[in-house]
Design a protein around this motif. Structure first.
Motif, PDB file in Angstrom:
ATOM      1  N   ASP A   1     -10.787  -8.532  -0.517  1.00 47.07           N
ATOM      2  CA  ASP A   1     -10.815  -7.383  -1.405  1.00 47.07           C
ATOM      3  C   ASP A   1     -10.055  -7.703  -2.693  1.00 47.07           C
ATOM      4  OD1 ASP A   1     -12.172  -5.957   0.482  1.00 47.07           O
ATOM      5  OD2 ASP A   1     -10.575  -4.547   0.894  1.00 47.07           O
ATOM      6  N   ILE A  88      -8.699   3.441  -1.599  1.00 46.05           N
ATOM      7  CA  ILE A  88      -8.427   2.354  -2.554  1.00 46.05           C
ATOM      8  C   ILE A  88      -7.075   2.566  -3.233  1.00 46.05           C
ATOM      9  CG2 ILE A  88      -9.199   1.265  -4.701  1.00 46.05           C
ATOM     10  CD1 ILE A  88     -12.097   1.919  -3.693  1.00 46.05           C
ATOM     11  N   LYS A  91      -4.373   1.648  -0.776  1.00 44.06           N
ATOM     12  CA  LYS A  91      -4.253   0.192  -0.600  1.00 44.06           C
ATOM     13  C   LYS A  91      -3.423  -0.415  -1.729  1.00 44.06           C
ATOM     14  CE  LYS A  91      -8.445  -1.238   1.368  1.00 44.06           C
ATOM     15  NZ  LYS A  91      -9.699  -1.949   1.296  1.00 44.06           N
ATOM     16  N   ILE A 117      -6.034  -9.447   0.302  1.00 44.95           N
ATOM     17  CA  ILE A 117      -6.293  -8.601  -0.868  1.00 44.95           C
ATOM     18  C   ILE A 117      -5.583  -9.180  -2.083  1.00 44.95           C
ATOM     19  CG2 ILE A 117      -4.349  -7.075  -0.372  1.00 44.95           C
ATOM     20  CD1 ILE A 117      -6.228  -4.770  -1.414  1.00 44.95           C
TER      21      ILE A 117
END
Length: 163
Positions: A1, A88, A91, A117
């Motif tokens: 990600d 999102i 995160k 990520i």
């Protein structure tokens, strides 16, 4: 990600009331808390899905930054925020809190992310022009990357113009 965050600022608490209505995003409070000495630095990172002015009116941590308080507002550029907007934002917030161990954040400091990520933080002045010099009071790295085993941090990425 991967997540790209465009940060604008710094704002003071009075300027927030003059901002256009927005859909919120991330924010960072910088400055010093009571009894702290030294240079200002990031103290708290949070998210909101309401506009910033509404969120900051009665924010439980804002008043704890008693000196040199500045506010940075972060807007997610990538991925495009749609139905999983809050996920999102959470995160990105968790990565920033975890890597910096921010004083006023009580949660999200203990566990590394479950999946690899990378976050790219880009810095802008309030008017939207590129900030060429990184602001030391925001000790947030330009790049934060977790590959599942190791962290990689990139501070002060160079900006160059391409014709």
């Amino acid at each position: 990600d991967a997540i790209i965050i465009n940060w604008k600022g710094p704002y003071d608490k009075d300027e927030i009331s003059y901002l256009e209505a927005n859909n919120g995003g991330l924010y960072i409070f910088t400055g010093l808390t009571k009894y702290q000495r030294g240079e200002s630095h990031a103290q708290y990172c949070g998210i909101t899905t309401q506009d910033y002015f509404t969120r900051f009116r009665q924010h439980h941590k804002k008043e704890l930054v008693t000196r040199n308080q500045e506010i940075w507002l972060g807007e997610i550029e990538y991925p495009i925020l749609n139905e999983n907007r809050r996920s999102i934002l959470e995160k990105a917030e968790a990565i920033i809190i975890y890597t910096l161990g921010l004083n006023l954040n009580e949660r999200k400091k203990v566990y590394a992310p479950k999946i690899p990520i990378t976050i790219l933080n880009r810095w802008y002045k309030k008017d939207g022009t590129i900030r060429y010099n990184h602001v030391s009071s925001v000790n947030v790295p330009d790049v934060i990357s977790w590959d599942g085993l190791n962290w990689r941090i990139g501070q002060k990425l160079s900006i160059f113009m391409h014709d």
